[in-house]
Design a protein around this motif. Structure first.
Motif, short mmCIF file in Angstrom:
data_model
loop_
_atom_site.label_atom_id
_atom_site.label_comp_id
_atom_site.label_asym_id
_atom_site.label_seq_id
_atom_site.Cartn_x
_atom_site.Cartn_y
_atom_site.Cartn_z
N HIS A 164 0.86 -1.18 0.00
CA HIS A 164 0.00 0.00 0.00
C HIS A 164 0.89 1.24 0.00
CE1 HIS A 164 -3.05 2.92 1.18
NE2 HIS A 164 -3.96 2.01 0.89
N PRO A 165 0.54 2.27 -0.76
CA PRO A 165 1.36 3.49 -0.77
C PRO A 165 1.61 4.07 0.61
CG PRO A 165 -0.30 3.58 -2.51
CD PRO A 165 -0.61 2.37 -1.68
N MET A 166 0.69 3.81 1.54
CA MET A 166 0.81 4.32 2.90
C MET A 166 2.07 3.82 3.61
SD MET A 166 -2.07 3.94 5.90
CE MET A 166 -3.36 4.66 4.88
N ILE A 167 2.53 2.61 3.26
CA ILE A 167 3.68 2.06 3.98
C ILE A 167 4.97 2.13 3.15
CG2 ILE A 167 2.08 0.45 5.09
CD1 ILE A 167 3.68 -1.82 3.69
N LYS A 168 4.91 2.68 1.97
CA LYS A 168 6.10 2.70 1.11
C LYS A 168 7.27 3.43 1.78
CE LYS A 168 7.54 3.72 -3.66
NZ LYS A 168 8.69 4.61 -3.38
N ALA A 169 7.03 4.65 2.24
CA ALA A 169 8.10 5.44 2.87
C ALA A 169 8.57 4.81 4.19
CB ALA A 169 7.64 6.88 3.08
N PRO A 170 7.64 4.40 5.10
CA PRO A 170 8.11 3.74 6.33
C PRO A 170 8.92 2.48 6.05
CG PRO A 170 5.82 4.38 6.55
CD PRO A 170 6.18 4.61 5.11
N LEU A 171 8.51 1.71 5.04
CA LEU A 171 9.23 0.49 4.72
C LEU A 171 10.63 0.79 4.16
CD1 LEU A 171 8.29 -2.40 5.13
CD2 LEU A 171 7.69 -2.50 2.71
N GLU A 172 10.73 1.86 3.41
CA GLU A 172 12.04 2.27 2.91
C GLU A 172 12.97 2.66 4.05
OE1 GLU A 172 11.04 5.40 0.24
OE2 GLU A 172 10.68 4.05 -1.48
N ARG A 173 12.43 3.32 5.07
CA ARG A 173 13.25 3.68 6.24
C ARG A 173 13.66 2.45 7.02
NH1 ARG A 173 9.32 7.94 6.41
NH2 ARG A 173 8.13 6.87 8.05
N VAL A 174 12.75 1.48 7.13
CA VAL A 174 13.09 0.22 7.79
C VAL A 174 14.22 -0.48 7.06
CG1 VAL A 174 12.25 -2.12 8.28
CG2 VAL A 174 10.81 -0.15 8.83
N GLU A 175 14.10 -0.57 5.74
CA GLU A 175 15.12 -1.24 4.94
C GLU A 175 16.49 -0.58 5.12
OE1 GLU A 175 15.52 -2.77 0.38
OE2 GLU A 175 14.96 -0.68 0.67
N LYS A 176 16.53 0.73 5.09
CA LYS A 176 17.80 1.44 5.21
C LYS A 176 18.46 1.13 6.55
CE LYS A 176 19.83 6.07 4.99
NZ LYS A 176 19.55 7.52 4.77
N GLN A 177 17.68 1.14 7.63
CA GLN A 177 18.24 0.89 8.96
C GLN A 177 18.71 -0.56 9.11
OE1 GLN A 177 15.82 2.87 12.24
NE2 GLN A 177 14.55 3.36 10.47
N ILE A 178 17.93 -1.51 8.59
CA ILE A 178 18.32 -2.91 8.68
C ILE A 178 19.58 -3.17 7.87
CG2 ILE A 178 17.65 -5.27 8.05
CD1 ILE A 178 14.79 -4.59 8.79
N VAL B 173 22.01 -1.10 7.09
CA VAL B 173 23.17 -0.54 7.80
C VAL B 173 23.54 -1.42 8.99
CG1 VAL B 173 23.97 1.41 9.18
CG2 VAL B 173 22.72 1.82 7.06
N LEU B 174 22.54 -1.86 9.74
CA LEU B 174 22.79 -2.67 10.93
C LEU B 174 23.44 -4.00 10.57
CD1 LEU B 174 22.47 -2.83 14.00
CD2 LEU B 174 20.18 -3.80 13.63
N ALA B 175 23.02 -4.59 9.45
CA ALA B 175 23.54 -5.90 9.04
C ALA B 175 25.04 -5.87 8.75
CB ALA B 175 22.79 -6.41 7.82
N GLN B 176 25.57 -4.70 8.47
CA GLN B 176 27.00 -4.57 8.17
C GLN B 176 27.87 -4.76 9.41
OE1 GLN B 176 27.48 -0.77 6.26
NE2 GLN B 176 26.14 -1.30 4.55
N SER B 177 27.30 -4.54 10.59
CA SER B 177 28.07 -4.66 11.82
C SER B 177 27.51 -5.67 12.81
CB SER B 177 28.17 -3.29 12.52
OG SER B 177 26.86 -2.79 12.81
#
Length: 299
Positions: free
Chosen positions: A166-180, A182-186
């Motif tokens: 749903h378009p409503m979760i597109k931006a929140p999901l993108e922020r989740v992906e970015k944080q995960i 970055v975290l996976a690298q360390s």
């Protein structure tokens, strides 16, 4: 855990009682003394989560009411019914929003499980046979049919997996992906978790297993993490095949890393592993639930 059980029990008993003994916050919000307080805060959570579309709660015809895109929806004792369905409220079971349990996961003792089972209506829909009315959410997400899904949902790439959301979760999901990412690298635990996944699911126009109710996957606001193997652990209460599924120890339940759960929660998602009817692979975008939880906890 005793504190958690006590809180759940008290909330159940006083869920819709009038405002006697209520907080000073209720006085500040101008809620009349003889009006139920908790329904007001639950409906206000929808307004705070979707302020451009959902009005603040107001009293009409003896019940709390909100407007969603100018359409009236009534509290109806936790059923959240459109004005046209309000004439037949008892043909539907409650579709309440309960506070999100922001507590450390622990295994219930037999005594604790018995107390929870007694005080929570854990199987209301199945016991009464009445469906939940999800028309409010159909209107909120603009999806009533499979054809609507084709017109509303948008494609995204999430952690390397193609999804329709749903378009409503597109931006929140993108922020989740970015944080995960970055975290996976360390963080080796997060990295191994991502490597263990077979796929990630989102949209699936279907009913919840064992019920006639549309899953929130139908609206494209929920995400499931599916691993190659669950390591002989349980991940969903319904699939355990046990009548005492709530007694399954936490250590015997499949879990995503705590860091991933925290990232999702920060972006407005709730994790099904914190539900009494646990669904540990499941995250869904429900900012109103998190807002209500913070409100009730004075945050």
């Amino acid at each position: 855990m005793k504190k958690t059980v006590l809180i759940l029990s008290v909330l159940f008993i006083f869920w819709n009682l009038p405002a006697r003994g209520r907080s000073d916050q209720a006085e500040q919000d101008g809620i009349p003394y003889n009006f139920p307080v908790l329904p007001y805060y639950k409906l206000m959570a929808f307004h705070l989560a979707y302020p451009e579309r959902v009005s603040e709660p107001f009293m009409k015809d003896g019940d709390w009411c909100i407007l969603l895109d100018e359409e009236e929806f009534y509290w109806a004792q936790g059923r959240l019914l459109h004005k046209y369905y309000r004439e037949i409220p008892f043909e539907y079971s409650m579709f309440d929003i309960f506070p999100y349990p922001e507590v450390e996961l622990k295994t219930y003792t037999d005594k604790e499980a018995a107390i929870i089972k007694k005080n929570l209506d854990i199987d209301f829909t199945e016991k009464t046979g009445y469906p939940r009315n999800v028309y409010f959410f159909e209107c909120l997400y603009g999806i009533h049919t499979q054809e609507d899904c084709d017109n509303v949902l948008v494609p995204v790439d999430f952690l390397g997996y193609p999804l329709k959301v749903h378009p409503m979760i597109k931006a929140p999901l993108e922020r989740v992906e970015k944080q995960i990412t970055v975290l996976a690298q360390s963080d080796n635990e997060v990295r191994r978790f991502l490597e263990s996944l077979f796929r990630i699911d989102c949209h699936n126009f279907r009913r919840i297993a064992g019920t006639s109710q549309l899953s929130l996957h139908s609206f494209g606001i929920a995400v499931d993490f599916l691993p190659y193997t669950y390591g002989k652990k349980e991940y969903y209460w319904y699939n355990t095949g046990r009548k005492d599924w709530y007694k399954i120890p936490v250590k015997k339940r499949w879990m995503p890393p705590e860091q991933i759960v925290s990232i999702f929660e920060k972006e407005g998602f709730v994790w099904g592993g914190k539900w009494f009817k646990f669904d540990n692979i499941h995250f869904e975008y429900r900012p109103e639930v998190l807002i209500l939880s913070r409100r009730l906890n004075g945050k």
